[in-house]
Design an enzyme around this catalytic site. Structure first.
Site, PDB file in Angstrom:
ATOM      1  CG  HIS A 160    -134.468 -53.959  18.279  1.00  0.00           C
ATOM      2  ND1 HIS A 160    -135.202 -54.700  19.155  1.00  0.00           N
ATOM      3  CD2 HIS A 160    -135.006 -52.893  17.782  1.00  0.00           C
ATOM      4  CE1 HIS A 160    -136.108 -53.912  19.389  1.00  0.00           C
ATOM      5  NE2 HIS A 160    -136.142 -52.801  18.493  1.00  0.00           N
TER       6      HIS A 160
ATOM      7  NE  ARG B 273    -133.112 -63.482  13.354  1.00  0.00           N
ATOM      8  CZ  ARG B 273    -131.768 -63.262  13.316  1.00  0.00           C
ATOM      9  NH1 ARG B 273    -131.007 -63.674  12.301  1.00  0.00           N
ATOM     10  NH2 ARG B 273    -131.221 -62.324  14.610  1.00  0.00           N
TER      11      ARG B 273
ATOM     12  CE  LYS C 214    -132.044 -65.203  17.069  1.00  0.00           C
ATOM     13  NZ  LYS C 214    -132.460 -64.587  18.268  1.00  0.00           N
TER      14      LYS C 214
ATOM     15  CE  LYS D  42    -143.711 -63.211  22.015  1.00  0.00           C
ATOM     16  NZ  LYS D  42    -142.852 -63.153  20.715  1.00  0.00           N
TER      17      LYS D  42
END
Length: 814
Positions: free
Chosen positions: A358, A547, A552, A658
Site C-alpha cells: 500500500h 491523514r 499529502k 468517494k
C-alpha cells in the site's frame, strides 16, 4: 432449517419486547440509547439468521475461504448500512414511524468502532462489504482495540489526543466466541532437542496470554451471504496472583493482567521509543498467530491432517506489511505443531499467502531490529533466519556474486528484518493498488524480484462500496438517480454510466444542483452543532480530508490560501467567488511537524475571520475528529476535491473516489488512482496540476532541486515566507512557523515533497477552477460526469478482480 419471518409487525414486536426484557421500559420511557439498542438488536437478529444459513452453506460447499489480515478496519456506524444490505430500510422506517420513533434520530447513538485510522482501514471495511455482496466466503481478522487511535480535540488551534472509549456502552454487533480462544507466547528461549530422529523445538519460560475472539456479522447486499469480521481481544492466563497479593505485593498481583491488556489498548502505539516499537511487534504477532491457529483448527476439523490441500481451502491475504508475520507463524505451526518437514511447510505456506503493498514510502515499509525480533519472538526469528538463508540461496542463482543486490532483497539484512521483502519472497501473489502504483513497484521497489518472476506481480485498483458512500451517505442523490436511471445501480455500480446523457439535460442539472445545496446545508448544520462555526452554504465547498502527512501536502493548500488572503489585503480591487476550505485530518501523536501544519491552518483561519473584506471571500474550517460519519456528511456536500499528494507517493487513495461518486470535481496530481479518474472522466472534467511521477523521481535522483530559487522568483511565495519569519502568525512562538519554513527551504533535503516546485502549477489550476465554477451549466455537467463515471471505482469490481487474479474462490449460491 427453521427461520423467522421479519416483517413490519414482527419488527415492532421485537423492539417492544427488547425494551421490556432488557430495560424494563416502555417506548415512551425509553432513552435514545435504549431505543437504538432495541432496534439494533432486532436488526442483528435478522442478520444472525442469515449468518447461520450462510455458515451452513459454506460448510456444505467445502470451498476456499479468504482470511483478510489487516491491522485496522475503519468500519463507521453499521446500522444504516446493515439495513440497506438487508433491503429492509424502508420496512424498518415504517415500523419505527408507527412506534413514534425517527430512525435518523437514533442512528447517532451508535458509537463508531475505533478499529481503524485512514484509507488502509476503510479499504478493508469496504472489501468486507463487497466480499459478502459478491458471495465470496471470507473472514476479516484484526485486533479489538479498546481505544483505537485517539479522539481529536482542537484546543487553541492545536491537536490534542483524547482516548476514544468506544465500547463504553457496549457493541451490539459483536459476540464473544470463547470456544475459539487460543494462547500466544512471547519471549523465553527455544529448547532444541531430537525426538525419534527429528529435531523438535519448544519455547520455554515464555510469557503467555490468551486471545479471545469477538465476531461481527458482515451481510451482503440482496443475498444470503454473511461473512465474519473477527477481532481479537487479549486476557491473561492467570489474571490475579492471590499469593503475591497476600504477601503485600499488590502491583505484582495484577502484573500479568496489565501486560495482557496493553496489547489491545490502542492502534499504532507511538513507536519513537523501544517500548512502543516492541508493543507494535507484539500486536502484529498476536493477531496473526491467533488467526492462523483458528484457521488450522477449522481446516483439521473438515480435512484432518491432509495439509497438502490447505492452499485449496484457505488463502491468507496480507494487507500491507503489518500482518507479514503470518508467514513465519504458519511455518512454525506446520513444523512445530503439525510435524511437517521444512520443505513441505514452506511449499504450503508460499502457496496460501498473498500480499498487497500500500505504500512506496520507505518509513512505512516495516523493518524490525534483529535484537528485538530475537528477544520478543525467538522461535519466529529462528524461522526467519532459515527462510532468509534459503531465499538468498535462490537469489544467488538469479544474481550470482551480486551480494549488494541480494542484500537489499534479503529478509534479514543490515541488522533488520525487512517485512516487505519477506512478503514478496514468500507470497504467491504481490499487487499494487492502482495501475501507476503497480508500475512503480515493478520498476523500483521490487524491481529485482519482478525480473525473476513477473507473473507474481499485478495491479488491482482500489475501490469503495457505493452502498455506504452513495446509498447511505447521500440519500437525496440516490433518490434522484433512481428516479432518473432506475435502481439497477444499487446492485451494479457500473450502471451509473447510464447517467452520462443527463449531463446535457437542463432539468436534471437543476435537480442535481438542488441535492448538492441540501447536502451543503446539512454539512453547515453539522459544523455549527459540533464546533459552533457558522458557514455560508453559498460559498464553494472545497475539501481536503485525509491523514495529515507532509506528502499529502495540506501545506500546499494552506500556502495557497495564505497567498489568496494576501491578494485580497493588498489589492482592494481583487475579487473571487467565495470559497470555503474544509480540512479534516488527524496527525500521528509523535509527528510534530504535521501537528504544526494543523496549527498553521487554524491560525490562518483566525486571520481570515478577523479581516472584514477577506472573510467575505475566504473561510477555513478544520473539522474536529474527522471520522467515517463526518465523511458521510462532508463528501456529498463537497464541490472541489483536493488530492494533492506528490506524484508517485500516494499508492491509490480512496477519498478521491468517494468525493467523485458524490459529484465533486477533482483538483489533483497525476498520482495514485487520480490517473484512473482522469482516464474515466477525461481531461475536461478534472483539474490536473504539478509534476508527473517520472519527473519527481528524476529530481530525487539528480539532487539538483533548489527551492530557494523559486522563492526568489515568486513574490507571492516570498511574502508568505517573510510573514512566517516575521512572526505574523504565532508571534510569541516564532519557532513554529520557522520550523515550517525550514522544512521547505533549509537542510540537506529541503522541500522533500516539492510543495514550492508545484505551487505555480497548482495556483494556475485554481484560477481555472474559479473561472469554470462561475459557468454553472459547465460546472454541473462536470459534476454529473464525475458521478456517472464513478461506477468503475466500486469495491465490488475490485473484489472481483482479486478473486479472478489472486484468490480463485467459488461463490456461495443463494
Amino acid at each position: 432449517m427453521p427461520t423467522t419471518i421479519f416483517d413490519k409487525e414482527s419488527v415492532k414486536r421485537s423492539i417492544l419486547g427488547k425494551l421490556q426484557r432488557y430495560n424494563g421500559v416502555t417506548i415512551a420511557e425509553a432513552s435514545k440509547q435504549q431505543l437504538y439498542k432495541a432496534v439494533a438488536m432486532t436488526v442483528r437478529d435478522q442478520m444472525m439468521q442469515k449468518w447461520m444459513i450462510s455458515r451452513h452453506a459454506r460448510h456444505e460447499a467445502k470451498g476456499k475461504r479468504v482470511y483478510y489480515l489487516s491491522i485496522e478496519y475503519l468500519l463507521g456506524r453499521l446500522m444504516d448500512c446493515n439495513l440497506i444490505n438487508l433491503c429492509s430500510e424502508d420496512m424498518y422506517k415504517e415500523a419505527l414511524a408507527e412506534l413514534g420513533i425517527d430512525l435518523l434520530s437514533i442512528l447517532p447513538e451508535e458509537p463508531e468502532p475505533a478499529l481503524g485510522n485512514g484509507g488502509l482501514g476503510r479499504l478493508a471495511a469496504c472489501f468486507m462489504d463487497s466480499l459478502a455482496s459478491e458471495q465470496l466466503p471470507a473472514m476479516g481478522c484484526t485486533i479489538r482495540y479498546e481505544y483505537g487511535l485517539f479522539r481529536q480535540k482542537l484546543i487553541d488551534g492545536q491537536q490534542v489526543e483524547m482516548p476514544d472509549d468506544w465500547t463504553r456502552n457496549g457493541n451490539v454487533w459483536e459476540m464473544a466466541v470463547p470456544e475459539d480462544a487460543c494462547q500466544i507466547q512471547f519471549g523465553g528461549y527455544v529448547d532444541e532437542k531430537e525426538v525419534d530422529g527429528r529435531k523438535v523445538f519448544e519455547l520455554k519460560d515464555a510469557y503467555t496470554i490468551e486471545a479471545i475472539p469477538y465476531d461481527m456479522p458482515v451481510v451482503g447486499y440482496q443475498n444470503n451471504c454473511v461473512n465474519t469480521l473477527r477481532t481479537w481481544g487479549a486476557r491473561a492466563i492467570n489474571s490475579f496472583n492471590l499469593r503475591a497479593f497476600g504477601d503485600g505485593d499488590h502491583l505484582k498481583a495484577s502484573e500479568s493482567e496489565h501486560l495482557a491488556g496493553v496489547i489491545t489498548k490502542v492502534l499504532y502505539p507511538e513507536d519513537r521509543h523501544y517500548e512502543g516499537k516492541s508493543l507494535r511487534l507484539k500486536q502484529q504477532y498476536f493477531f496473526v498467530s491467533a488467526t492462523l491457529q483458528y484457521a488450522l483448527k477449522q481446516f483439521k476439523k473438515y480435512y484432518g491432517n491432509n495439509f497438502d490441500i490447505l492452499p485449496d481451502k484457505a488463502v491468507f491475504h496480507i494487507n500491507d506489511t503489518h500482518p507479514a508475520l503470518a508467514i513465519p507463524e504458519m511455518m512454525r505451526l506446520l513444523i512445530d505443531q503439525e510435524g511437517l518437514s521444512w520443505e513441505m511447510a514452506e511449499r504450503i505456506t508460499s502457496r496460501c499467502m498473498a500480499y498487497t503493498n500500500h505504500t512506496v514510502m520507505a518509513e512505512a515499509l516495516e523493518k524490525w531490529p534483529v535484537d528485538m525480533m530475537k528477544s520478543t519472538l525467538p522461535r519466529i526469528y529462528m524461522i526467519l533466519e532459515e527462510l532468509n538463508r534459503r531465499v538468498c540461496e535462490r537469489l544467488f542463482l538469479s544474481y550470482p556474486d551480486q551480494w549488494e543486490r541480494i542484500g537489499h532483497m534479503a529478509i534479514i539484512g543490515y541488522g533488520q528484518v525487512h517485512m516487505a521483502n519477506l512478503c514478496v519472497a514468500l507470497s504467491y501473489s504481490v499487487n499494487g493498488v492502482s495501475q501507476l502504483h503497480g508500475q512503480i513497484l515493478n520498476d523500483t521497489i521490487f524491481h529485482d524480484y519482478y525480473l525473476i518472476n513477473p507473473k507474481k506481480f499485478t495491479a488491482i485498483t482500489n475501490g469503495i462500496t457505493h452502498r455506504r458512500w452513495l446509498l447511505s451517505a447521500n440519500p437525496g442523490l440516490t433518490d434522484l438517480l433512481k428516479e432518473t436511471i432506475g435502481d439497477g445501480f444499487t446492485k451494479d455500480a457500473a450502471k451509473l454510466e447510464d447517467l452520462v446523457p443527463y449531463a446535457d439535460d437542463a432539468a436534471f442539472r437543476e435537480k442535481f444542483d438542488a441535492v448538492k445545496k441540501q447536502n451543503k446545508e446539512r454539512l453547515a448544520k453539522l459544523i455549527m452543532d459540533r464546533q459552533g462555526i457558522k458557514v455560508d452554504p453559498e460559498f464553494i465547498f472545497d475539501a481536503q480530508s485525509k491523514r495529515l502527512h507532509e506528502y499529502k501536502r495540506q501545506l500546499l493548500n494552506a500556502l495557497h490560501i495564505n497567498v489568496l488572503f494576501n491578494r485580497i489585503c493588498d489589492d482592494p480591487s481583487f475579487t473571487m467567488p467565495p470559497r470555503l476550505f474544509l480540512f479534516g485530518a488527524k496527525a500521528a501523536p509523535g509527528y510534530w511537524l504535521a501537528k504544526q501544519i494543523i496549527r498553521y491552518i487554524n491560525e490562518l483561519a483566525k486571520k481570515i475571520d478577523a479581516h472584514p473584506r477577506a472573510s467575505k471571500m475566504l473561510k477555513i474550517v478544520y473539522i474536529e475528529n474527522y471520522d467515517v460519519s463526518t465523511a458521510e456528511v462532508l463528501m456529498p456536500a463537497t464541490e472541489i476535491s483536493q488530492q494533492l499528494s506528490t506524484a508517485g507517493k500516494e499508492a491509490s487513495g480512496t477519498g478521491n473516489m468517494k468525493f467523485m461518486m458524490n459529484g465533486a470535481v477533482t483538483l489533483g496530481t497525476m498520482d495514485g488512482a487520480n490517473v484512473e479518474i482522469y482516464e474515466q472522466v477525461g481531461e475536461d472534467n478534472i483539474y490536473i496540476f504539478g509534476m508527473r511521477a517520472d519527473t519527481v523521481e528524476n529530481l530525487y535522483r539528480e539532487g539538483t532541486y533548489r527551492p530557494g530559487s523559486i522563492v526568489e522568483n515568486n513574490a507571492e511565495i516570498r511574502k508568505v515566507m517573510e510573514q512566517w519569519q516575521a512572526g505574523w502568525i504565532l508571534p510569541d512562538e516564532s519557532y513554529v512557523m520557522n520550523a515550517l519554513r525550514g522544512s521547505l527551504l533549509e537542510g540537506a533535503v529541503a522541500d522533500p515533497y516539492f510543495v514550492l516546485k508545484d505551487f505555480g502549477s497548482y495556483s494556475m489550476a485554481n484560477l481555472r477552477i474559479m473561472e469554470d465554477y462561475q459557468n454553472r451549466d459547465k460546472w454541473l455537467k462536470m459534476s454529473i460526469i464525475n458521478t456517472a463515471k464513478s461506477g468503475f471505482f466500486s469495491s465490488d469490481r475490485t473484489i472481483r478482480e482479486y478473486n479472478e487474479r489472486v484468490w480463485r474462490i467459488q461463490k456461495l449460491e443463494g
